[in-house]
Scaffold this motif. Structure first.
Motif, PDB file in Angstrom:
ATOM      1  N   SER A  72     -40.971  35.067   8.023  1.00  0.00           N
ATOM      2  CA  SER A  72     -39.976  36.109   8.300  1.00  0.00           C
ATOM      3  C   SER A  72     -38.554  35.609   8.086  1.00  0.00           C
ATOM      4  CB  SER A  72     -40.080  36.598   9.747  1.00  0.00           C
ATOM      5  OG  SER A  72     -41.412  36.878  10.077  1.00  0.00           O
ATOM      6  N   ASP A 110     -46.084  39.872   9.446  1.00  0.00           N
ATOM      7  CA  ASP A 110     -45.839  41.198  10.018  1.00  0.00           C
ATOM      8  C   ASP A 110     -44.509  41.811   9.598  1.00  0.00           C
ATOM      9  OD1 ASP A 110     -44.723  40.634  13.479  1.00  0.00           O
ATOM     10  OD2 ASP A 110     -44.333  39.483  11.659  1.00  0.00           O
ATOM     11  N   LYS A 111     -43.529  40.948   9.274  1.00  0.00           N
ATOM     12  CA  LYS A 111     -42.239  41.488   8.878  1.00  0.00           C
ATOM     13  C   LYS A 111     -42.203  41.794   7.386  1.00  0.00           C
ATOM     14  CE  LYS A 111     -40.353  41.537  12.882  1.00  0.00           C
ATOM     15  NZ  LYS A 111     -41.606  42.145  13.368  1.00  0.00           N
ATOM     16  N   ASP A 141     -31.736  44.527  13.666  1.00  0.00           N
ATOM     17  CA  ASP A 141     -32.670  45.262  12.802  1.00  0.00           C
ATOM     18  C   ASP A 141     -32.281  45.179  11.339  1.00  0.00           C
ATOM     19  OD1 ASP A 141     -33.285  48.003  15.147  1.00  0.00           O
ATOM     20  OD2 ASP A 141     -34.156  45.984  14.950  1.00  0.00           O
ATOM     21  N   PHE A 148     -34.032  42.620   9.177  1.00  0.00           N
ATOM     22  CA  PHE A 148     -35.407  42.899   8.735  1.00  0.00           C
ATOM     23  C   PHE A 148     -35.455  43.980   7.659  1.00  0.00           C
ATOM     24  CE2 PHE A 148     -37.215  39.983  11.599  1.00  0.00           C
ATOM     25  CZ  PHE A 148     -36.485  40.040  12.774  1.00  0.00           C
ATOM     26  N   ASN A 168     -48.376  34.138  15.373  1.00  0.00           N
ATOM     27  CA  ASN A 168     -47.297  34.466  14.466  1.00  0.00           C
ATOM     28  C   ASN A 168     -46.448  33.231  14.248  1.00  0.00           C
ATOM     29  OD1 ASN A 168     -45.441  35.989  12.919  1.00  0.00           O
ATOM     30  ND2 ASN A 168     -45.683  37.758  14.243  1.00  0.00           N
ATOM     31  N   HIS A 224     -47.108  47.924  10.149  1.00  0.00           N
ATOM     32  CA  HIS A 224     -47.976  46.855  10.642  1.00  0.00           C
ATOM     33  C   HIS A 224     -48.439  47.202  12.050  1.00  0.00           C
ATOM     34  CE1 HIS A 224     -49.445  42.965  11.915  1.00  0.00           C
ATOM     35  NE2 HIS A 224     -48.670  43.078  12.974  1.00  0.00           N
ATOM     36  N   ASP A 273     -41.676  45.321  18.919  1.00  0.00           N
ATOM     37  CA  ASP A 273     -42.582  45.611  17.807  1.00  0.00           C
ATOM     38  C   ASP A 273     -43.821  46.388  18.226  1.00  0.00           C
ATOM     39  OD1 ASP A 273     -42.049  42.379  16.137  1.00  0.00           O
ATOM     40  OD2 ASP A 273     -40.865  44.225  16.136  1.00  0.00           O
ATOM     41  N   LYS A 330     -37.038  43.257   3.904  1.00  0.00           N
ATOM     42  CA  LYS A 330     -38.061  44.102   3.268  1.00  0.00           C
ATOM     43  C   LYS A 330     -37.572  44.610   1.916  1.00  0.00           C
ATOM     44  CE  LYS A 330     -40.327  47.411   5.754  1.00  0.00           C
ATOM     45  NZ  LYS A 330     -40.879  48.106   6.953  1.00  0.00           N
ATOM     46  N   ARG A 370     -39.175  40.354  21.371  1.00  0.00           N
ATOM     47  CA  ARG A 370     -39.485  40.795  20.012  1.00  0.00           C
ATOM     48  C   ARG A 370     -40.846  41.509  20.001  1.00  0.00           C
ATOM     49  NH1 ARG A 370     -37.439  42.783  15.951  1.00  0.00           N
ATOM     50  NH2 ARG A 370     -35.689  41.425  16.308  1.00  0.00           N
TER      51      ARG A 370
END
Lengths: 394, 476
Positions: free
Chosen positions: A242, A212-213, A290, A293, A237, A220, A89, A297, A85
């Motif tokens: 998340s 961060d997510k 993906d 995420f 983290n 980020h 990222d 968001k 991960r």
């Protein structure tokens, strides 16, 4: 035989290193919230559950018998998933076994990092407002804390002040991006500046990136990915924010081997290892597609819009929040003396709970105009809270 | 990270030519991935044996071992004279001073050795069988029911209540679930929170050796002044006179562990009464680790907190893992009067804040287990202990009586090895059975060199197979 009958009054006992700290004000606000049946927009945990595929992975692990001591620094597959991960990222390739340590949430990541690497008297730079744990654990370690305040409306890093504060005597600078409680995201320019100052003065960076997510309006950036930075950065983290599973307490620390050493030493004596079956669940989470995420968001952006529009319509001055599920709002239009009084009023009379932001400042005066709301709640709840706040009079 | 390390090695060479000849010392230093060459010229008068110091300047990582090798070459002819020299150094000085002297625990090293040699592990104290279904299902139900967010910092309310109920059943003491019970991430965190929350640098703390290795490390992290009292075989009785001369009004706390890891000793009523009266007399706190309380076989387990005058000065620590074969869930707790709970909760708040919610929910079911569960647990372990003890004796070990826990100490000296570490490595590599060298449990490793610790928290087949391997190959 009752213990209370036997005990005569005893003064409370606490070691000197913790003497000046009280249980966090979150506890008091929580109690008031429950007492008055207020809608909870203060604590940073969702009122909705985590994704099924992650829950099922943990359930399978329990059923399969993954219930004994996990390897101290993490279930091997989880360390690998974290490394994968992190590569996705940031582009950085890290060694799962030498550079990743699994901890009991990011809380323990911070404690292990600080207790494992900070000596009494070490100078540490912090940005205020800040998550209240940092200050406490650094004090426990005997650090010499220097705080730099971020000011509204955009909470930009005051570069000149940073340059004059940092020196070859500085041991560490601690950053949190996306930032709790402001929702600020450190820009590329700010991160670059911090990086070059750290390289110039041989300073370490402890970077808390649990949100961060939840980076909405800009990318980020993990400071560890900048040139020359991986060797001096501890990146922390966790799973909870998340994946809406804050109660699983799965966190991790990514750092070069020579810093991981100290972190692991402390971790060994704080908890030794982290819950095995929930780590197995975390493996599935970190391998989420993906689309997960993207969806996350989108959901949070919608929630943020509901809260921001709502607060503005009621009369708050809302400060821009680019990430996390927090935002700060200026309550002064409502004429109350300070943030604590405003929050008490808001809970008791209006039925909505927020956190007075003075708790996040080393100097509480600096926060008295601001309160922190969270939008990690389902849309109904957010809308209802806004409805209730329409009762507020300017 | 660039670092300069100084290495030295011993170069010996024979007499060649006259003393004006130059000899080139050459060496290689570094870690597995980055070796650098170091050179130094010296003029020596042969025959001579000399130390050559060279600076090795390269990229090193903390936690790595650097090795270097040296050789001497005669300068003009390039003739290798004699090569000798080896040194190794473990780098770890970016760790905070409070933890400087600690290395990865022996458990990690022995586990890795056991895996490498496919040895049957009777080393680490965790079962190779699973916990009970009803507890697992309770945790699964909690995950499904959405108990996945931050629980209350000092414990899921129902768990605090269940812990208090269990404590009342076991000791007769009534405690307040909300003010006197704190849930922690395993007993390891209970110890860390208790020590960091209540011990100041310089505070005198008495420990009994041999001891679980995290006590020492955590107390050192807090800057405690540790006084150790050794329990000696065969019965590991508390040396009362020594205790009386060590405890004083300067003592802040005494840490006891009963049933005791690694000896299997259970502190007797008489011993606990003596400790209690000394503590009351000198106003000393007691931190008591009772994680094996449900594995008390030959005598009753006694919680010192239940003795008159003791609850107000005792922190009683326990956990789910050993009693319910779920060591990987890391659910523990500390029971203490409010004025001591205060300090330990504050520390807990800032090192962990809270413990996994759904697993706490599973623990509620565990703590409400019927008496039959505990009766069955003891019966099973007594049978396993018998297999191991008889087996070890028949192989030739001198086995010490173990009354509780799932550990047993055995004297390995009949097999003629130098010390416990050497014996354990041999046992793992050549015989295929892993045990723990008990010197790690002592301040003075010498005191443990004759003893090794075996665990019998394994299914009966595994214990029997281990005994078989030892019977076949272990020779006196």
């Amino acid at each position: 035989m009752s213990t209370t009958a036997e005990i005569t009054h005893h003064p409370l006992q606490v070691a000197k290193r913790l003497e000046k700290f009280k249980p966090t004000s979150f506890t008091q606000i929580s109690m008031l919230t429950i007492k008055h049946g207020a809608i909870n927009l203060c604590r940073g945990y969702p009122n909705f559950d985590g994704p099924e595929f992650v829950k099922e992975a943990a359930i399978r692990a329990i059923r399969d018998g993954n219930n004994q001591y996990a390897r101290g620094f993490g279930v091997p597959d989880l360390n690998i998933a974290i490394a994968e991960r992190f590569k996705k990222d940031t582009g950085l390739i890290v060694d799962p076994d030498k550079e990743i340590t699994v901890t009991t949430g990011c809380k323990e990541a911070i404690a292990a990092t600080v207790l494992g690497l900070i000596n009494p008297g070490d100078e540490v730079i912090l940005f205020s407002p800040l998550y209240d744990s940092y200050n406490v654990i650094l004090s426990v370690a005997g650090a010499n804390i220097k705080s730099i305040t971020l000011h509204p409306p955009d909470f930009a890093v005051p570069i000149e002040e940073l340059k004059s504060t940092i020196s070859k005597n500085t041991r560490v600078i601690l950053i949190n991006t996306p930032h709790n409680p402001t929702g600020k995201m450190f820009t590329r320019e700010e991160v670059n500046t911090i990086a070059s100052l750290c390289i110039e003065n041989d300073v370490l960076v402890f970077s808390d990136e649990v949100y961060d997510k939840l980076a909405f309006d800009m990318e980020h950036i993990s400071i560890a990915s900048l040139p020359g930075m991986f060797e001096r950065t501890v990146t922390m983290n966790s799973l909870g924010k998340s994946f809406s599973l804050t109660g699983w307490k799965i966190g991790w620390v990514i750092a070069p081997a020579h810093l991981t050493w100290g972190v692991r030493q402390a971790h060994t004596f704080i908890t030794f290892s982290v819950s095995n079956p929930l780590q197995c669940g975390a493996v599935a989470a970190l391998r989420a597609p993906d689309s997960y995420f993207v969806e996350l968001k989108r959901d949070y952006i919608t929630k943020r819009a509901i809260l921001v529009e709502g607060l503005k319509s009621v009369g708050f001055k809302v400060l821009p929040s680019n990430g996390t599920f927090f935002l700060l709002a200026d309550h002064t239009p409502f004429g109350l003396e300070n943030d604590v009084l405003f929050c008490e009023y808001l809970i008791k009379e209006i039925g909505v709970a927020a956190i007075p932001s003075s708790v996040f400042y080393l100097n509480p005066e600096e926060g008295k105009n601001l309160v922190r709301f969270t939008f990690c709640k389902d849309e109904e709840t957010l809308k209802e809270a806004v409805e209730r706040m329409k009762k507020l009079k300017k | 990270m660039r670092r300069v390390e100084q290495h030295k090695w011993d170069c010996k060479f024979f007499m060649f030519g006259n003393w004006n000849e130059w000899y080139l010392a050459q060496g290689y230093g570094g870690n597995a991935t980055s070796f650098v060459q170091v050179r130094q010229q010296r003029q020596w008068q042969p025959p001579q044996r000399g130390w050559l110091k060279c600076n090795v300047d390269a990229d090193f990582h903390n936690g790595e071992t650097i090795t270097s090798r040296g050789l001497c070459i005669r300068y003009d002819t390039g003739q290798l004279i004699y090569a000798r020299g080896f040194s190794s150094l473990l780098l770890c000085n970016l760790v905070a001073k409070r933890l400087e002297k600690f290395r990865p625990t022996i458990f990690t090293q022995m586990s890795m050795l056991a895996i490498k040699h496919e040895a049957i592990s009777l080393g680490q104290g965790c079962p190779n069988f699973d916990g009970p279904e009803f507890v697992k299902e309770a945790a699964i139900q909690a995950i499904r029911d959405g108990k996945n967010q931050y629980p209350r910092g000092y414990g899921v309310p129902d768990l605090n209540v269940a812990i208090a109920e269990r404590f009342k059943k076991d000791t007769g003491l009534i405690v307040d679930p909300d003010n006197e019970v704190t849930v922690t991430t395993g007993c390891t965190e209970a110890i860390a929170a208790t020590v960091l929350g209540l011990i100041n640098p310089g505070d005198e703390v008495i420990l009994f050796a041999p001891f679980y290795d995290s006590y020492n490390a955590t107390l050192s992290m807090a800057g405690a002044n540790i006084k150790s009292i050794t329990l000696c075989p065969p019965d590991f009785a508390v040396p009362i006179e020594e205790l009386k001369s060590n405890i004083s009004k300067n003592t802040r706390a005494i840490l006891i562990n009963t049933p005791h890891n690694p000896t299997g000793k259970i502190f007797t009523r008489e011993e606990l009464n003596t400790i209690a009266s000394l503590c009351i007399e000198n106003d000393v706190l007691v931190f008591t680790d009772e994680v094996y309380d449900k594995l008390a076989f030959d005598m009753e387990h006694i919680s010192i907190a239940s003795l008159p005058g003791m609850f107000e000065r005792t922190v009683t620590m326990n956990s789910l893992g050993k009693s319910f074969s779920l060591t990987g869930w890391k659910v523990g707790w500390a029971i203490a009067p409010p004025h001591l709970t205060w300090g330990l909760r504050l520390a807990h708040t800032f090192i962990n804040f809270s413990t996994a919610n759904p697993l706490q929910c599973g623990a509620v079911a565990a703590l409400r287990a019927p008496d039959s569960y505990f009766v069955e647990l003891k019966k099973d372990y007594i049978a396993k202990r018998a297999i191991l003890v008889e087996g070890l004796k028949s192989v030739g070990f001198k086995v010490f009586p173990s009354n509780g826990t799932f550990f047993v100490l055995a004297d390995h000296t009949p097999f003629g090895m130098e010390n416990d570490v050497v014996f354990c490595k041999y046992l793992t590599k050549e015989i295929g059975v892993a045990a723990i060298p008990s010197s790690v449990f002592y301040f003075n490793p010498e005191e443990g060199k004759n003893l090794v610790r075996f665990a019998f928290c394994k299914d009966e087949e595994t214990i029997k197979a281990a005994i078989e391997r030892m019977k076949k190959k272990l020779k006196k």
